[in-house]
Design an enzyme around this catalytic site. Structure first.
Site, PDB file in Angstrom:
ATOM      1  N   ASP A   1      -8.741  -3.222  -7.050  1.00  0.00           N
ATOM      2  CA  ASP A   1      -8.289  -2.661  -5.767  1.00  0.00           C
ATOM      3  C   ASP A   1      -8.775  -1.221  -5.679  1.00  0.00           C
ATOM      4  O   ASP A   1      -8.482  -0.395  -6.543  1.00  0.00           O
ATOM      5  CB  ASP A   1      -6.759  -2.728  -5.719  1.00  0.00           C
ATOM      6  CG  ASP A   1      -6.164  -2.211  -4.418  1.00  0.00           C
ATOM      7  OD1 ASP A   1      -6.869  -1.534  -3.648  1.00  0.00           O
ATOM      8  OD2 ASP A   1      -4.976  -2.468  -4.189  1.00  0.00           O
TER       9      ASP A   1
ATOM     10  N   SER B   1       0.824  -1.200   0.000  1.00  0.00           N
ATOM     11  CA  SER B   1       0.000   0.000   0.000  1.00  0.00           C
ATOM     12  C   SER B   1       0.868   1.264   0.000  1.00  0.00           C
ATOM     13  O   SER B   1       1.717   1.427  -0.876  1.00  0.00           O
ATOM     14  CB  SER B   1      -0.957  -0.066   1.200  1.00  0.00           C
ATOM     15  OG  SER B   1      -1.965   0.888   1.119  1.00  0.00           O
TER      16      SER B   1
ATOM     17  N   HIS C   1      -7.235  -5.425  -1.523  1.00  0.00           N
ATOM     18  CA  HIS C   1      -6.109  -4.504  -1.471  1.00  0.00           C
ATOM     19  C   HIS C   1      -4.906  -5.206  -0.861  1.00  0.00           C
ATOM     20  O   HIS C   1      -4.979  -5.728   0.248  1.00  0.00           O
ATOM     21  CB  HIS C   1      -6.501  -3.287  -0.631  1.00  0.00           C
ATOM     22  CG  HIS C   1      -5.400  -2.313  -0.402  1.00  0.00           C
ATOM     23  ND1 HIS C   1      -4.635  -1.791  -1.419  1.00  0.00           N
ATOM     24  CD2 HIS C   1      -4.936  -1.738   0.742  1.00  0.00           C
ATOM     25  CE1 HIS C   1      -3.758  -0.943  -0.929  1.00  0.00           C
ATOM     26  NE2 HIS C   1      -3.909  -0.899   0.389  1.00  0.00           N
TER      27      HIS C   1
END
Length: 501
Positions: free
Chosen positions: A412, A192, A441
């Site tokens: 995502d 991320s 994600h």
């Protein structure tokens, strides 16, 4: 690329400047990890000035030293996520490929066990908050004041720290860790927001990178106001996909067989809860925050749906409250992740300072994508009055970087697939693995063999999928699949529950 033999001589060296000792976290103790604090400059332009410390963890390689592959720094994202526990990540890599590395977790500056750690107010996620959607002038005024008050509290709590928590500071900290470990190169695994740190590190220190995996890839063009606008639309799409799944499993949840009707029921319930919170504490914000978890990760689809069904069909708010309490803790220090999210993103780049623009953008998006637009707007609104001065985003240029493995599921919502494609364009030696059609994600090392074996092959021998021509992924894999609808797993904090990239 440096081979295993080149790093073997340092396998047992005492890291310069790091005094490893015992850990206190039970999982780290079980993994036989070591922990330490590393002193770094608060301001790298004043290296002899004030210092702060970074909390580190280490799980050492278990292969013979002749097969040792070096250190692996890991970052979980956020920003604001604690990374100490990720020192245990190597055990999840198939084929034992993770065992050849020393896995180094760290809490970024201001986060978790690093010192000082920023906390501004323990009641950010307290119950009975005003409804996210400001359908009245009074609600808008209340949320604007809450945002200003939180920024003011952070200014008081953070002081000088707030001027030195940009992504560029974290990148320099990563290189301080490298130097303190006594190695010329690092390996890196970022999730991320951690993928943005990886992009910046590989741009600034390309020769210091050996191997790098970026999962849930940030689009460097959109930091950070635009990225949040993109999220609003994407999370709404994924909420509708989730509602369709709930409807498909009507025998289990009993909420109707049509996804559109399910969505209407959801928003109808939020309107009802504005007037009368369930159990006196579960209002529209709490329900929205819990259902949001399912738009990050399919692993929690059944348990979130079961909790929502209990509330709708039986008026039982207990399961929703349980999920909320597990994922959005309250009390002293509980806002550390949120505070550091803001401290970094509010200063990485300049946000629009005209609230009327935020308001216009939010209402425009809310009309078509109501699921999270206003919740996300208020989440970021303290940036309107943040105390520290913003900088300019650092340049991402991966032309000198070694081969990098990129991973993304197609849908995502937190980090768009287009961001992974853009990063692939900027890193010409990179290869992109796509979880085709998936909505999760940062899903690597979650049990999808195609993805996880690609990770293992890369870590074991530097092998990447062949790069295909054009603007597309280089390997298609199945996405992460949800558990059976009638088997909701017992949960603690859900994957990617930090709500952000």
């Amino acid at each position: 690329m440096r081979g295993a033999q080149a790093v073997t001589g340092r396998a047992n060296a005492q890291a310069a400047g790091i005094l490893w000792g015992k850990c206190t976290d039970a999982d780290l103790v079980k993994a036989k990890a070591q922990c330490a604090q590393l002193s770094v400059p608060l301001d790298y332009e004043r290296p002899k000035g004030t210092t702060i410390s970074l909390a580190l963890s280490r799980v050492r390689h278990t292969v013979p030293d002749g097969k040792y592959q070096g250190v692996m720094l890991v970052n979980p994202g956020g920003p604001g996520g604690s990374g100490l526990a990720l020192a245990t990540l190597g055990g999840l890599v198939p084929k034992g490929a993770g065992n050849a590395y020393d896995w180094i977790g760290f809490d970024p500056r201001g986060v978790g066990a690093s010192k000082p750690a920023l906390s501004c107010s323990g009641d950010v996620t307290a119950y009975n908050r005003p409804s996210y959607v400001p359908v009245t002038a009074a609600l808008e005024k209340t949320w604007r004041q809450r945002s200003k008050d939180y920024a003011r509290k952070c200014a008081k709590a953070g002081g000088e720290l707030l001027d030195h928590v940009k992504s560029a500071d974290n990148v320099r900290d990563m290189d301080s860790i490298r130097r303190a470990l006594g190695v010329q190169q690092i390996n890196y695994y970022g999730f991320s927001y951690g993928t943005y740190l990886g992009q910046l590190y590989a741009s600034r220190y390309p020769r210091a990178v050996r191997r790098m995996i970026l999962d849930g890839v940030i689009d460097a063009r959109t930091v950070w106001y635009r990225s949040n606008l993109d999220q609003n639309v994407a999370f709404d799409r994924n909420a509708n996909i989730y509602f369709d799944w709930i409807a498909k499993n009507d025998k289990t949840f009993g909420l109707g067989r049509d996804g559109r009707s399910m969505g209407q029921a959801y928003y109808g319930l939020l309107a009802k809860l504005r007037k009368s919170p369930a159990g006196g504490v579960i209002g529209p914000d709490e329900v929205n925050d819990v259902v949001l978890l399912a738009t990050y990760n399919v692993s929690v689809w059944p348990v979130v749906a079961a909790a929502f069904a209990a509330l709708v069909r039986k008026g039982d708010s207990g399961p929703v409250k349980k999920l909320y309490d597990e994922n959005y803790p309250q009390g002293a220090g509980s806002d550390n992740g949120y505070a550091m999210y803001l401290a970094t993103l509010c200063t990485d780049a300049r946000w629009p300072q005209d609230f009327d623009r935020w308001k216009r953008d939010a209402w425009r998006q809310h009309a078509k994508a109501p699921f999270v637009t206003w919740a996300n707007t208020w989440y970021n609104a303290p940036c309107l009055s943040w105390a520290a001065q913003p900088g300019r985003p650092a340049e991402v240029d991966g032309r000198q970087a070694p081969p990098v493995l990129l991973i993304s599921e197609t849908l995502d919502a937190a980090t768009s697939f287009e961001g992974a494609l853009e990063t692939r364009r900027r890193f010409p030696k990179a290869a992109l693995v796509e979880g085709a059609g998936g909505t999760t994600h940062a899903s690597s090392l979650s049990g999808v063999a195609c993805v996880d074996n690609t990770v293992a092959d890369y870590l074991e021998r530097g092998a990447l999928p062949a790069r295909r021509p054009g603007n597309r992924s280089d390997r298609l894999c199945d996405p992460l699949q949800p558990p059976a609808a009638n088997q909701p797993a017992a949960t603690g904090p859900a994957p990617a529950a930090d709500q952000k990239g």
